[in-house]
Design an enzyme around this catalytic site. Structure first.
Site, mmCIF file in Angstrom:
data_model
loop_
_atom_site.group_PDB
_atom_site.id
_atom_site.type_symbol
_atom_site.label_atom_id
_atom_site.label_comp_id
_atom_site.label_asym_id
_atom_site.label_seq_id
_atom_site.Cartn_x
_atom_site.Cartn_y
_atom_site.Cartn_z
ATOM 1 N N TRP A 157 58.426 111.772 97.255
ATOM 2 C CA TRP A 157 58.167 111.886 95.819
ATOM 3 C C TRP A 157 59.177 112.792 95.125
ATOM 4 C CZ3 TRP A 157 55.341 107.823 95.403
ATOM 5 C CH2 TRP A 157 54.401 107.514 96.370
ATOM 6 N N ASN A 173 44.392 106.906 96.518
ATOM 7 C CA ASN A 173 44.910 108.041 97.274
ATOM 8 C C ASN A 173 45.026 109.258 96.372
ATOM 9 O OD1 ASN A 173 46.254 109.222 99.709
ATOM 10 N ND2 ASN A 173 47.901 109.503 98.210
ATOM 11 N N GLU A 174 44.253 110.293 96.664
ATOM 12 C CA GLU A 174 44.357 111.603 96.044
ATOM 13 C C GLU A 174 44.237 111.613 94.510
ATOM 14 O OE1 GLU A 174 47.819 113.618 97.625
ATOM 15 O OE2 GLU A 174 46.871 113.820 99.576
ATOM 16 N N TRP A 227 50.189 112.317 109.076
ATOM 17 C CA TRP A 227 51.208 112.008 108.068
ATOM 18 C C TRP A 227 52.499 112.648 108.520
ATOM 19 C CZ3 TRP A 227 51.179 108.723 104.032
ATOM 20 C CH2 TRP A 227 52.359 108.711 103.267
ATOM 21 N N GLU A 242 45.135 111.868 106.206
ATOM 22 C CA GLU A 242 46.474 112.484 106.236
ATOM 23 C C GLU A 242 46.340 113.893 106.763
ATOM 24 O OE1 GLU A 242 48.897 112.509 102.654
ATOM 25 O OE2 GLU A 242 48.286 110.465 102.158
ATOM 26 N N GLN A 275 57.157 104.980 99.421
ATOM 27 C CA GLN A 275 57.879 105.978 100.205
ATOM 28 C C GLN A 275 58.747 105.377 101.310
ATOM 29 O OE1 GLN A 275 54.062 108.436 100.538
ATOM 30 N NE2 GLN A 275 55.615 110.026 100.505
ATOM 31 N N TYR A 278 46.121 119.381 104.284
ATOM 32 C CA TYR A 278 47.403 120.017 104.611
ATOM 33 C C TYR A 278 47.275 121.526 104.797
ATOM 34 C CZ TYR A 278 49.656 115.601 103.938
ATOM 35 O OH TYR A 278 50.027 114.292 104.102
HETATM 36 C C1 FCB Z 1 50.197 113.561 100.073
HETATM 37 C C2 FCB Z 1 50.575 112.135 99.733
HETATM 38 C C3 FCB Z 1 51.578 111.518 100.683
HETATM 39 C C4 FCB Z 1 52.628 112.515 101.057
HETATM 40 C C5 FCB Z 1 51.989 113.762 101.614
HETATM 41 C C6 FCB Z 1 52.958 114.792 102.123
HETATM 42 O O1 FCB Z 1 49.868 114.230 98.900
HETATM 43 O O2 FCB Z 1 49.429 111.327 99.726
HETATM 44 O O3 FCB Z 1 52.112 110.391 100.088
HETATM 45 O O4 FCB Z 1 53.402 112.804 99.962
HETATM 46 O O5 FCB Z 1 51.184 114.343 100.625
#
Ligand code: FCB
Length: 449
Positions: free
Chosen positions: A400, A155-156, A392, A345, A18, A287
């Site tokens: 992305w 990650n995720e 974040w 995040e 990114q 989020y």
């Molecule tokens: C998460 C990702 C990160 C970014 C945020 C907004 O899903 O890990 O890279 O895209 O969302």
């Protein structure tokens, strides 16, 4: 009023694809994916991003300017292992210099191994990728485990499986449910393998960062409550439970077997044992929440209906719900006592641009930050063992498939020139950190519900 524990980490995050740009790295699955017509909004890609591979000293200076005590970044898998199999010493030299500079700036490195930019020759659809990932983890750990304590393996996993393999909206662009469930399993096995590699180095802490979305029923009806449980199983429990040692949840395993019409034979004997019991902490990317209602029978007998009524939202339309973060942290600490938590995040899209004075007055991000930090504080007060909060993102970057439009940064990046400008939110965060997490008073800002 109780405040944050000693040594609590205050940071921000980014990831290699990114921000870095392609200079000097191998081809990543994202390079390939971005070439697909229509794959990325605005047609962008990560070939330049924020140019951080070349401008990394500026980034470290920003970390220092904001007084961050932690910085989450990823080593580019496609940079360290351009062909997927052999490490490039020059790439490791770079990350070594970078890590040393961070430490000198007073920031604890939080290093992510797989933040999605895997070498183009690899895919999570294949089980052999688990070994390739362990080889990569070994290459990075061999260089950096003597100075990096906090390691995020994956990650995720849910987002990788969902967007990368189920819906085809992220690299590698596969749209097949069976492949997605299988890929998700391999990602978890990758966590286990990388954690084993890391644990050979004394003092390292290994954990995965999960995208956790609390799932609330839209109404009190039995159907909607069942939909919320199902959605929670799909999004959260399917990854949480095996990672933290409980194995795959039986309800979801039965669900997938029904949906796919066959057993999950790619989950072999011993796999769950190779995933569980290896997390020294749990990373939480939070989020928003999901408000769920029942849908007709099928692979997804639930649907996101969102909150009804007038709620605060980011510019991307996501509900702003700090209370859900508090409840999530408290719930996790009760369910998994002994597993430290870290918010790896949390942030929002607020599109504020520089005004005539050259500054970015992103007051909504300030309120978002303040209210989520307060939610974390309340969780700590309620007994949750939270070790850090990483916003974040440090800076606006390549988001992305959404390209460069959404802006998540505490620092504004002019994508034409690469120029960085600390936003008001960045300055606010610096003051909050300097005050040990106590929110500086900003009378003009309204709290979000
Ligand atoms: C998460 C990702 C990160 C970014 C945020 C907004 O899903 O890990 O890279 O895209 O969302």
């Amino acid at each position: 009023m109780m405040s944050f524990p000693q040594g609590f980490l205050w940071g921000a995050g980014t990831s290699a694809y990114q921000i870095e740009g392609h200079y000097g790295r191998g081809e990543s699955v994202w390079d390939v994916f971005c070439r697909r017509p229509g794959a990325v909004e605005g047609g962008g890609d990560g070939s330049r991003a924020c140019d951080s591979f070349l401008r990394w000293r500026e980034d470290v200076a920003l970390v220092k300017e904001l007084g961050l005590t932690a910085y989450r970044f990823s080593t580019g898998w496609s940079r360290v292992m351009p062909d997927g199999a052999h490490p490039d010493p020059k790439a490791l030299d770079h990350y070594e210099r970078f890590t040393d500079a961070l430490l000198e700036a007073g920031a604890e490195p939080v290093l992510t191994l797989n933040h999605w930019d895997m070498p183009a020759s690899l895919t999570w659809a294949e089980r052999s990728t688990v070994d390739a990932f362990a080889t990569y983890a070994e290459a990075v750990a061999g260089r950096l485990a003597d100075r990096v304590t906090w390691w995020i393996t994956q990650n995720e996993p849910w987002i990788i499986a969902l967007l990368g393999y189920q819906l085809g909206l992220h690299a590698p662009g596969v749209a097949d449910l069976g492949t997605a469930v299988q890929a998700g399993h391999h990602v978890l096995l990758g966590h286990g393998a990388a954690a084993d590699v890391l644990h050979a180095y004394p003092g390292t802490k290994a954990g995965a960062a999960l995208s956790l979305f609390p799932c609330d029923p839209a109404t009190d009806s039995e159907e909607d409550r069942a939909a919320a449980v199902g959605s929670d199983g799909y999004v959260n429990r399917w990854y949480l439970d095996p990672l933290l040692g409980d194995g795959y949840p039986a309800d979801m395993r039965a669900h997938w077997e029904r949906a796919l019409g066959h057993g999950l034979d790619f989950v072999r004997d011993g796999d769950e044992a190779a995933i569980g019991g290896r997390s020294d902490f749990l990373g939480i990317n939070y989020y928003t929440r999901r408000v769920m209602a029942a849908a007709p029978p099928g692979p997804f007998p639930w649907r996101v209906v969102g909150p009804s009524g007038d709620v605060a939202r980011t510019d991307e339309g996501w509900e702003i719900s700090p209370g859900s973060l508090r409840d999530l942290l408290v719930g996790l600490s009760r369910r998994f006592p002994g597993t430290p938590l870290m918010v790896t995040e949390n942030g929002g899209v607020f599109g504020d641009a520089p005004t005539h004075d050259g500054q970015v007055h992103d007051t909504r991000r300030i309120a978002f930050l303040r209210d989520h930090v307060e939610a974390v504080r309340q969780a700590v007060e309620a007994g949750a063992d939270v070790r850090g909060y990483l916003h974040w993102s440090l800076m606006d970057n390549f988001e992305w498939a959404l390209g460069y439009r959404p802006r998540f940064g505490l620092v504004h990046v002019d994508h034409a020139t690469g120029a960085r400008t600390v936003k008001d939110s960045g300055r606010y965060y610096a003051r909050l950190i300097a005050a040990g997490g106590a929110a500086p008073a900003l009378p003009r800002i309204e709290a979000f519900g």
